[in-house]
Design an enzyme around this catalytic site. Structure first.
Site, PDB file in Angstrom:
ATOM      1  NE  ARG A  16      -9.985  23.299  38.059  1.00 34.83           N
ATOM      2  CZ  ARG A  16      -9.101  23.226  37.055  1.00 34.83           C
ATOM      3  NH1 ARG A  16      -9.386  22.543  35.966  1.00 34.83           N
ATOM      4  NH2 ARG A  16      -7.930  23.820  37.146  1.00 34.83           N
ATOM      5  CG  HIS A  32      -7.496  17.220  35.223  1.00 35.63           C
ATOM      6  ND1 HIS A  32      -7.736  18.090  36.255  1.00 35.63           N
ATOM      7  CD2 HIS A  32      -7.320  17.991  34.124  1.00 35.63           C
ATOM      8  CE1 HIS A  32      -7.705  19.329  35.800  1.00 35.63           C
ATOM      9  NE2 HIS A  32      -7.433  19.294  34.504  1.00 35.63           N
ATOM     10  CD  GLN A  54      -9.403  16.381  38.797  1.00 33.76           C
ATOM     11  OE1 GLN A  54     -10.138  16.609  37.864  1.00 33.76           O
ATOM     12  NE2 GLN A  54      -8.160  16.774  38.783  1.00 33.76           N
ATOM     13  CG  ASN A 112      -3.007  24.086  30.539  1.00 35.14           C
ATOM     14  OD1 ASN A 112      -3.731  25.077  30.483  1.00 35.14           O
ATOM     15  ND2 ASN A 112      -2.894  23.346  31.622  1.00 35.14           N
TER      16      ASN A 112
HETATM   17  P1  NAD Z   1      -9.697  32.425  30.998  1.00 34.52           P
HETATM   18  O1  NAD Z   1      -9.521  33.166  32.262  1.00 34.52           O
HETATM   19  O2  NAD Z   1      -8.909  32.831  29.807  1.00 34.52           O
HETATM   20  O3  NAD Z   1     -11.228  32.445  30.559  1.00 34.52           O
HETATM   21  C1  NAD Z   1     -12.258  32.153  31.442  1.00 34.52           C
HETATM   22  C2  NAD Z   1     -13.479  32.905  30.963  1.00 34.52           C
HETATM   23  O4  NAD Z   1     -14.585  32.443  31.727  1.00 34.52           O
HETATM   24  C3  NAD Z   1     -13.356  34.412  31.173  1.00 34.52           C
HETATM   25  O5  NAD Z   1     -13.642  35.086  29.967  1.00 34.52           O
HETATM   26  C4  NAD Z   1     -14.409  34.696  32.229  1.00 34.52           C
HETATM   27  O6  NAD Z   1     -15.015  35.972  32.103  1.00 34.52           O
HETATM   28  C5  NAD Z   1     -15.392  33.576  31.971  1.00 34.52           C
HETATM   29  N1  NAD Z   1     -16.310  33.353  33.077  1.00 34.52           N
HETATM   30  C6  NAD Z   1     -16.071  33.420  34.409  1.00 34.52           C
HETATM   31  N2  NAD Z   1     -17.201  33.174  35.082  1.00 34.52           N
HETATM   32  C7  NAD Z   1     -18.167  32.940  34.158  1.00 34.52           C
HETATM   33  C8  NAD Z   1     -19.539  32.634  34.250  1.00 34.52           C
HETATM   34  N3  NAD Z   1     -20.162  32.537  35.434  1.00 34.52           N
HETATM   35  N4  NAD Z   1     -20.216  32.437  33.103  1.00 34.52           N
HETATM   36  C9  NAD Z   1     -19.619  32.569  31.896  1.00 34.52           C
HETATM   37  N5  NAD Z   1     -18.308  32.861  31.760  1.00 34.52           N
HETATM   38  C10 NAD Z   1     -17.594  33.049  32.885  1.00 34.52           C
HETATM   39  O7  NAD Z   1      -9.422  30.905  31.350  1.00 34.52           O
HETATM   40  P2  NAD Z   1      -9.072  29.708  30.357  1.00 34.52           P
HETATM   41  O8  NAD Z   1      -7.612  29.634  30.158  1.00 34.52           O
HETATM   42  O9  NAD Z   1      -9.962  29.791  29.185  1.00 34.52           O
HETATM   43  O10 NAD Z   1      -9.478  28.468  31.284  1.00 34.52           O
HETATM   44  C11 NAD Z   1     -10.816  28.307  31.723  1.00 34.52           C
HETATM   45  C12 NAD Z   1     -10.881  27.253  32.798  1.00 34.52           C
HETATM   46  O11 NAD Z   1     -10.570  25.991  32.221  1.00 34.52           O
HETATM   47  C13 NAD Z   1      -9.834  27.427  33.915  1.00 34.52           C
HETATM   48  O12 NAD Z   1     -10.253  28.313  34.901  1.00 34.52           O
HETATM   49  C14 NAD Z   1      -9.696  26.023  34.429  1.00 34.52           C
HETATM   50  O13 NAD Z   1     -10.634  25.761  35.440  1.00 34.52           O
HETATM   51  C15 NAD Z   1     -10.005  25.160  33.219  1.00 34.52           C
HETATM   52  N6  NAD Z   1      -8.802  24.507  32.663  1.00 34.52           N
HETATM   53  C16 NAD Z   1      -8.785  23.140  32.588  1.00 34.52           C
HETATM   54  C17 NAD Z   1      -7.676  22.498  32.097  1.00 34.52           C
HETATM   55  C18 NAD Z   1      -7.640  20.994  31.973  1.00 34.52           C
HETATM   56  O14 NAD Z   1      -6.559  20.426  31.861  1.00 34.52           O
HETATM   57  N7  NAD Z   1      -8.781  20.340  31.945  1.00 34.52           N
HETATM   58  C19 NAD Z   1      -6.553  23.237  31.689  1.00 34.52           C
HETATM   59  C20 NAD Z   1      -6.621  24.623  31.733  1.00 34.52           C
HETATM   60  C21 NAD Z   1      -7.749  25.259  32.239  1.00 34.52           C
END
Ligand code: NAD
Length: 394
Positions: A285, A333, A314, A147
């Site tokens: 989050r 959400h 949530q 997503n």
């Molecule tokens: P991803 O794993 O592709 O990317 C996450 C990135 O964050 C990675 O590059 C990682 O190195 C980086 N990261 C981790 N800790 C960090 C820190 N302390 N500082 C800076 N960067 C850091 O994940 P994604 O697909 O891009 O998704 C990211 C987050 O978005 C998910 O973990 C989830 O919590 C959230 N998300 C929300 C929804 C929604 O519907 N709102 C949907 C999908 C994902």
């Protein structure tokens, strides 16, 4: 040896000497209890493409039952007498979504005597206590990439809503009013602004791709997994420290997972270091941002506006202060649960289950924990499965 794997969403993951993608041993090939914690849809469940609700059970009920498994799908997840609490005791598999998360806490893991597998129908597995899962060798998987485009689109929408002051303008129209000045006095262009993402993985990078045509003054990112120079140049982004990012940005978007390091990251101190008048969009989050510190910063005007769709816990309490703070563009959400995304994450869950029951390796990009360790580098700096962003992923 480096290995390149094209993910479901055309993203590229480079895996360094990864040897952990072995099949999990499925202790019971049939007659497992599969517990799904999903939001209740009621009338909306008549929309058959709304797969991620309790009623439609990801479209997987018939498929699982035809193999002899028992499926329990519930939205009742809070408290000691909830269906979730009752059924987790003997469930073999727990499937939930971040939109209505069944929190798989250490206490629940301790009493889950059969649990072997936790699957996130979507992206983000922070609702599972990963350390507790590892102590019992429970596999934790998510449908990586399923997503990310949906969320990136929402982020761009939210940035525009805040910066253009859309929400008060819309509310004014519904109330029968016409006060151009009241909207225009706090409405700007995105063009010419400094915009930064905290976390530049699948979503963060897609946000940058979508923002580049707005001609920002500068795009910045902070991440402990820097992207390649080629990818940086493709969107014109610069890698900086978190401190530099918050000091320089007019607009900040948060796209990192919730981990011990990011929990409460945007606290009073970090918010104070942000540029005065910053807009913040958080679809990652809710717990990454300190609830009261944000309210104070918005009320004082230090933060010009806040948007996103994530809360903790949530569903959000009807009295959650973010519902009523000034200048916000919050939603429930929903960003990652478009009907398009639901098809992708339902298919992804089926793929994870198929591999599990066939004792085949999981797709590496979907593995958060396996063999008693966190393997995803996005969740642990020592994780073996590195995340890379491909140019073709948008
Ligand atoms: P991803 O794993 O592709 O990317 C996450 C990135 O964050 C990675 O590059 C990682 O190195 C980086 N990261 C981790 N800790 C960090 C820190 N302390 N500082 C800076 N960067 C850091 O994940 P994604 O697909 O891009 O998704 C990211 C987050 O978005 C998910 O973990 C989830 O919590 C959230 N998300 C929300 C929804 C929604 O519907 N709102 C949907 C999908 C994902």
């Amino acid at each position: 040896m480096l290995r390149t794997i094209f993910s479901q969403s055309s993203r590229v993951i480079t895996q360094s000497a990864f040897t952990g993608a072995r099949a999990l041993s499925a202790s019971a090939v049939s007659r497992d209890k599969v517990l799904m914690v999903l939001y209740e849809a009621g009338e909306a469940a008549k929309e058959q493409r709304l797969l991620g609700c309790k009623e439609n059970a990801l479209g997987l009920r018939g498929w699982l039952e035809s193999q002899g498994h028992t499926v329990v799908a519930t939205s009742d997840k809070e408290g000691p007498n909830s269906e979730f609490e009752k059924h987790i005791e003997d469930a073999h598999v727990v499937i939930t979504t971040p939109f209505h998360p069944g929190y798989v806490t250490a206490d629940r893991i301790a009493k889950a005597k059969n649990l072997k597998l936790c699957i996130t129908a979507g992206v983000g597995s922070d609702h599972v206590d990963l350390d507790a899962a590892n102590t019992k060798n429970i596999g934790v998987y998510e449908v990586t990439g399923s997503n990310v485009t949906s969320v990136a689109e929402h982020v761009v929408m939210a940035i525009l809503c805040l910066v253009r002051n859309f929400v008060p303008a819309h509310e004014m129209i519904k109330k029968g009013e016409w006060k151009v000045a009241d909207v225009a006095k706090a409405s700007f262009d995105v063009e010419g602004k400094v915009i930064g993402t905290v976390g530049c993985g699948r979503i963060g990078y897609r946000v940058l791709q979508r923002l580049q045509p707005f001609e920002p003054k500068e795009l910045l990112y902070s991440d402990y997994q820097p992207i390649s120079k080629e990818l940086e140049d493709a969107v014109g982004v610069r890698h900086v420290s978190l401190e530099e990012l918050v000091a320089k940005c007019d607009i900040i978007t948060i796209n990192a997972p919730l981990t011990p390091e990011t929990r409460g990251l945007f606290n009073k101190e970090l918010l104070a270091k942000c540029k005065k008048g910053v807009y913040i969009v958080n679809t990652a989050r809710g717990a990454i941002v300190d609830t009261q510190a944000l309210v104070d910063a918005v009320e004082s005007g230090h933060v010009a506006g806040y948007a996103g769709d994530v809360w903790f816990p949530q569903p959000a309490s009807r009295y959650h202060p973010w519902r009523i703070m000034p200048r916000h563009a919050m939603t429930p959400h929903v960003s990652g649960t478009t009907l398009d995304a639901q098809t992708r994450y339902a298919n992804g869950v089926k793929d994870i289950l198929t591999r599990y029951y066939a004792k085949e390796p999981q797709q590496p990009q979907n593995i958060i924990c396996e063999g008693g360790a966190i393997l995803s580098r996005a969740y642990s700096k020592t994780g073996k499965i590195e995340t890379k962003v491909s140019d073709s992923g948008a």
